[in-house]
Design a protein around this motif. Sequence first.
Motif, short mmCIF file in Angstrom:
data_model
loop_
_atom_site.label_atom_id
_atom_site.label_comp_id
_atom_site.label_asym_id
_atom_site.label_seq_id
_atom_site.Cartn_x
_atom_site.Cartn_y
_atom_site.Cartn_z
N ASP A 1 0.82 -1.22 0.00
CA ASP A 1 0.00 0.00 0.00
C ASP A 1 0.85 1.27 0.00
OD1 ASP A 1 -2.26 -1.53 0.03
OD2 ASP A 1 -2.71 -1.22 2.16
N ASN A 2 2.09 1.17 0.51
CA ASN A 2 2.89 2.38 0.73
C ASN A 2 4.04 2.58 -0.25
OD1 ASN A 2 2.04 3.97 3.24
ND2 ASN A 2 1.95 1.86 3.98
N ILE A 3 4.33 1.59 -1.10
CA ILE A 3 5.48 1.77 -2.00
C ILE A 3 5.08 1.59 -3.46
CG2 ILE A 3 7.18 1.08 -0.28
CD1 ILE A 3 7.34 -1.64 -1.78
N SER A 4 3.92 2.10 -3.80
CA SER A 4 3.43 1.93 -5.16
C SER A 4 4.38 2.50 -6.20
CB SER A 4 2.05 2.57 -5.31
OG SER A 4 2.11 3.94 -4.93
N ASP A 5 5.08 3.60 -5.86
CA ASP A 5 5.99 4.20 -6.84
C ASP A 5 7.44 3.75 -6.68
OD1 ASP A 5 6.58 5.50 -4.49
OD2 ASP A 5 6.56 7.52 -5.35
N LEU A 6 7.72 2.91 -5.70
CA LEU A 6 9.06 2.34 -5.49
C LEU A 6 10.16 3.41 -5.51
CD1 LEU A 6 8.78 -0.91 -7.65
CD2 LEU A 6 8.82 -0.75 -5.15
N SER A 7 9.90 4.53 -4.84
CA SER A 7 10.88 5.61 -4.77
C SER A 7 11.56 5.62 -3.41
CB SER A 7 10.20 6.96 -4.98
OG SER A 7 9.30 7.21 -3.91
N VAL A 8 12.64 6.40 -3.28
CA VAL A 8 13.32 6.55 -1.99
C VAL A 8 12.35 7.17 -0.98
CG1 VAL A 8 15.15 7.76 -0.75
CG2 VAL A 8 15.63 6.70 -2.96
N ASN A 9 11.56 8.16 -1.42
CA ASN A 9 10.59 8.78 -0.51
C ASN A 9 9.59 7.76 0.02
OD1 ASN A 9 11.86 11.15 -1.21
ND2 ASN A 9 9.97 12.29 -1.56
N ALA A 10 9.15 6.87 -0.87
CA ALA A 10 8.18 5.86 -0.47
C ALA A 10 8.82 4.85 0.48
CB ALA A 10 7.62 5.15 -1.70
N MET A 11 10.03 4.41 0.17
CA MET A 11 10.69 3.41 1.01
C MET A 11 11.02 3.97 2.38
SD MET A 11 10.70 0.71 -0.82
CE MET A 11 11.70 -0.35 0.20
N MET A 12 11.38 5.26 2.46
CA MET A 12 11.71 5.87 3.75
C MET A 12 10.48 6.47 4.43
SD MET A 12 15.41 7.66 2.91
CE MET A 12 15.71 8.17 4.61
N LEU B 1 19.60 -8.01 4.56
CA LEU B 1 18.22 -8.43 4.83
C LEU B 1 17.29 -7.23 4.74
CD1 LEU B 1 18.87 -10.77 7.90
CD2 LEU B 1 18.70 -11.40 5.48
N GLY B 2 16.18 -7.39 4.04
CA GLY B 2 15.26 -6.26 3.83
C GLY B 2 15.90 -5.23 2.93
N ALA B 3 16.44 -5.68 1.81
CA ALA B 3 17.24 -4.81 0.94
C ALA B 3 16.40 -3.77 0.20
CB ALA B 3 18.01 -5.67 -0.07
N GLY B 4 15.10 -4.02 0.04
CA GLY B 4 14.24 -3.05 -0.64
C GLY B 4 14.69 -2.78 -2.07
N ILE B 5 14.60 -1.51 -2.47
CA ILE B 5 14.95 -1.14 -3.84
C ILE B 5 16.45 -0.91 -4.01
CG2 ILE B 5 12.67 -0.17 -4.28
CD1 ILE B 5 13.91 2.63 -3.95
N GLY B 6 17.23 -1.16 -2.95
CA GLY B 6 18.68 -1.17 -3.12
C GLY B 6 19.39 0.10 -2.74
N ARG B 7 18.83 0.85 -1.77
CA ARG B 7 19.47 2.09 -1.35
C ARG B 7 20.90 1.83 -0.85
NH1 ARG B 7 18.77 6.02 3.06
NH2 ARG B 7 17.67 4.48 4.33
N PHE B 8 21.12 0.67 -0.25
CA PHE B 8 22.45 0.32 0.25
C PHE B 8 23.13 -0.77 -0.57
CE2 PHE B 8 20.51 2.29 3.96
CZ PHE B 8 21.54 3.09 4.43
#
Length: 506
Positions: free
Chosen positions: A33-44, A75-82
């Motif tokens: 519900d919260n990361i529809s656009d898969l952006s840094v703003n959405a992930m954070m 773990l929990g890498a998400g869209i790869g910020r790190f």
Amino acid sequence: MSSTHSATEDPFSTPPPASRVEERDIQKKYWMDNISDLSVNAMMLDSKASELDKEERPEILSLLPPYEGKTVLELGAGIGRFTGELAQKAGQVVALDFIESAIKKNENINGHYKNVKFMCADVTSPDLNISEGSVDLIFSNWLLMYLSDKEVENLVERMVKWVKVDGFIFFRESCFHQSGDSKRKYNPTHYREPRFYTKVFKECHTRDGSGNSFELSLIGCKCISAYVKNKRNQNQICWIWQKVSSYEDKGFQRFLDNVQYKSNGILRYERVFGQGYVSTGGIETTKEFVGKLDLKPGQKVLDVGCGIGGGDFYMAENFDVEVVGIDLSINMISFALERAIGLKCSVEFEVADCTTKTYPDNTFDVIYSRDTILHIQDKPALFRSFFKWLKPGGKVLISDYCKCSGTPSPEFAEYIKQRGYDLHDVKAYGQMLRDAGFDEVVAEDRTDQFNKLLQRELNAIEKDKDEFIHDFSEGDYNDIVGGWKAKLIRSSSGEQRWGLFIAKKK
């Protein structure tokens, strides 16, 4: 259990789909519900995420132990910020996340790094197949707060097995309350107290196939400075643990947290000294001593042995300075973080040993320490570090236990030995500061003031006896009263002294 694997074996085989339990379904729906656009703003989950990311990402990476050429499990890498940052140094990175769209975007962004393997998997799945002793560094950023308490406990047990002996686990979590300002229909995140994580990791033990026992040693625990600076928020906290043999001695820190500064003991001291304080005189001596520092807005203060943070909050709130509080006691820092909730001041805390901690030269305007350096055996080396860390014109202010000149009585000598103190007379203490390079050294014997404060504190405890016993126990009351009376005897006889030291770096 083997702590090694063959060079040809892939320790990260892709697991079957994770079993669907209610907690995981709730968390998956929350993220979808919260990361529809898969952006840094959405992930954070923050409207100012891009600005925060510029500061906090390099800060977090700077806190990691060396991992060049090593195997990193993210773990929990998400869209790869790190992920990409880790890949630039690591020998191998395994980036794992349970949201398929997020891990696919991570692969689109970082797939050109040939040393990265991308996995869509749930860390809580019993089918997650990672070989024991195969990872040098486990890294997670905002993961555990999306797991239930039991899931955290189970995962920690598995992480301790996955990581190599002498390997590291780094994780960062939001504690106490939400930080990001993104609006959410619902929020199933677990904003825990930091002590929950510290307890779970500290109490986790494992054995290998040969019966050798291993545990985690706390290397560091601190606030993320970027959030303190930009949001006046101390709830973003990271931990670094190292897997060690259980027989390894972590003596002094263990003594502080299990003997001298147990949680109940800290609360007893706070009851005597006043809310937020665990040092002589509480707010009264804090106001007097801080008044000698001529603090200016924007200055940076290091508090060595910060305790539960009362002096740091006083300085930050009343003088608009930035304060870094360090203490070797995990329990002290846990209380300090709790006391920081809602204060909105620039104070950050860290579990750290001042004898091994390093800061760049000319970092601080003031170094402040209250009744702490008595624990330090090599004071000259510490004072040389203080001198380097201070900016030109900077000041150091220390209050500390001292002794009279001459040979101590057998009773006082036994007390010093039993506590592990390193005490000097006031004059010699001041000379150590001069020898470290400081000018304008003031070394004052404040024992008369110490005695008056002790007597006043003792009178207040005795007057408050029934309430004290109700809130703690009769044993606690007797311990405090007995301790204060013993201190009064030592200081009234002239053997134990109390010194105030102020010095300047030209």
